[in-house]
Design an enzyme around this catalytic site. Sequence first.
Site, PDB file in Angstrom:
ATOM      1  N   ALA A  39      -1.260   0.951   6.357  1.00  0.00           N
ATOM      2  CA  ALA A  39      -1.287  -0.291   7.478  1.00  0.00           C
ATOM      3  C   ALA A  39      -2.215  -1.020   6.994  1.00  0.00           C
ATOM      4  O   ALA A  39      -2.967  -0.982   6.206  1.00  0.00           O
ATOM      5  CB  ALA A  39      -1.849   0.317   8.954  1.00  0.00           C
ATOM      6  N   ASP A  40      -2.029  -2.511   7.629  1.00  0.00           N
ATOM      7  CA  ASP A  40      -3.256  -3.393   7.189  1.00  0.00           C
ATOM      8  C   ASP A  40      -3.382  -4.162   8.691  1.00  0.00           C
ATOM      9  O   ASP A  40      -2.382  -4.392   9.235  1.00  0.00           O
ATOM     10  CB  ASP A  40      -2.752  -4.275   6.293  1.00  0.00           C
ATOM     11  CG  ASP A  40      -3.936  -5.143   5.646  1.00  0.00           C
ATOM     12  OD1 ASP A  40      -4.706  -4.651   4.875  1.00  0.00           O
ATOM     13  OD2 ASP A  40      -3.807  -6.391   5.941  1.00  0.00           O
ATOM     14  N   THR A  41      -4.658  -4.574   8.892  1.00  0.00           N
ATOM     15  CA  THR A  41      -4.831  -5.583  10.128  1.00  0.00           C
ATOM     16  C   THR A  41      -5.730  -6.660   9.589  1.00  0.00           C
ATOM     17  O   THR A  41      -6.447  -6.697   8.527  1.00  0.00           O
ATOM     18  CB  THR A  41      -5.809  -4.595  10.712  1.00  0.00           C
ATOM     19  OG1 THR A  41      -5.027  -3.330  11.359  1.00  0.00           O
ATOM     20  CG2 THR A  41      -6.338  -5.322  12.216  1.00  0.00           C
ATOM     21  N   ALA A  94       0.366  -4.612  10.795  1.00  0.00           N
ATOM     22  CA  ALA A  94       1.418  -4.072  10.030  1.00  0.00           C
ATOM     23  C   ALA A  94       1.248  -2.692   9.808  1.00  0.00           C
ATOM     24  O   ALA A  94       0.400  -1.956   9.150  1.00  0.00           O
ATOM     25  CB  ALA A  94       1.948  -5.080   9.038  1.00  0.00           C
ATOM     26  N   LYS A 135       0.904  -1.169   0.183  1.00  0.00           N
ATOM     27  CA  LYS A 135      -0.173   0.047  -0.053  1.00  0.00           C
ATOM     28  C   LYS A 135       0.794   1.356  -0.002  1.00  0.00           C
ATOM     29  O   LYS A 135       0.532   2.402  -0.884  1.00  0.00           O
ATOM     30  CB  LYS A 135      -1.064  -0.095   1.233  1.00  0.00           C
ATOM     31  CG  LYS A 135      -1.991  -1.153   1.032  1.00  0.00           C
ATOM     32  CD  LYS A 135      -2.777  -1.146   2.497  1.00  0.00           C
ATOM     33  CE  LYS A 135      -3.886  -2.057   2.714  1.00  0.00           C
ATOM     34  NZ  LYS A 135      -4.655  -2.042   3.698  1.00  0.00           N
TER      35      LYS A 135
END
Length: 199
Positions: A74-76, A111, A56
Amino acid sequence: MDINMTRIYLASRSPRRAELLHQIGVAFVIIPSDIDESVYNAELAEDYVLRLARGKAQSCCARLPALDMPVLAADTTVCVDGKILGKPESDTEACAMLASMSGRWHEVHTAIAVASRDGTEVALSTTRVKMAALSRDVIAAYVSTGEPRDKAGAYGIQGLGGTLIERIEGSYSGVMGLPLFETAKLLRNCGVAIPGTQD
């Protein structure tokens, strides 16, 4: 490094991430990312979120030739029994996700990636979360509120979903989608001022 930048690009439309950045006094311009978020075969949850956060950030950088400010992405994801739970595509799927976590521990991996002219740094936050034992009626009532629809794992800890959680071990802000300790550290590393903090 001199700390003098006051704004960043945020590669996310998430209102929770925006709220958390406001909380620590970081101004931002939203520039949403657009990448394939498919899970690779046999990919671990930790590797998945790290790959997506990095992707991203780098995707947004490619659209910003000047790269005058750092890009935060960010990624969850939620993981139970080794299975990655993303955002539910239907109320039925949301109910199934919540039932799979009922009365059990699961992990939330978030992250973050910060990209600048000097490259891309990443960090990972993992939090263990214990969900209460939930009846079908409780699950159905929660899903009917609409809150689970845009949330990894089908719940929002900062909203009504917080009433379903018995305890956590780790980062509350990480479960929300942006671990503030790791975020502040990476932003400071690339020259972004965080009010009231220092290395």
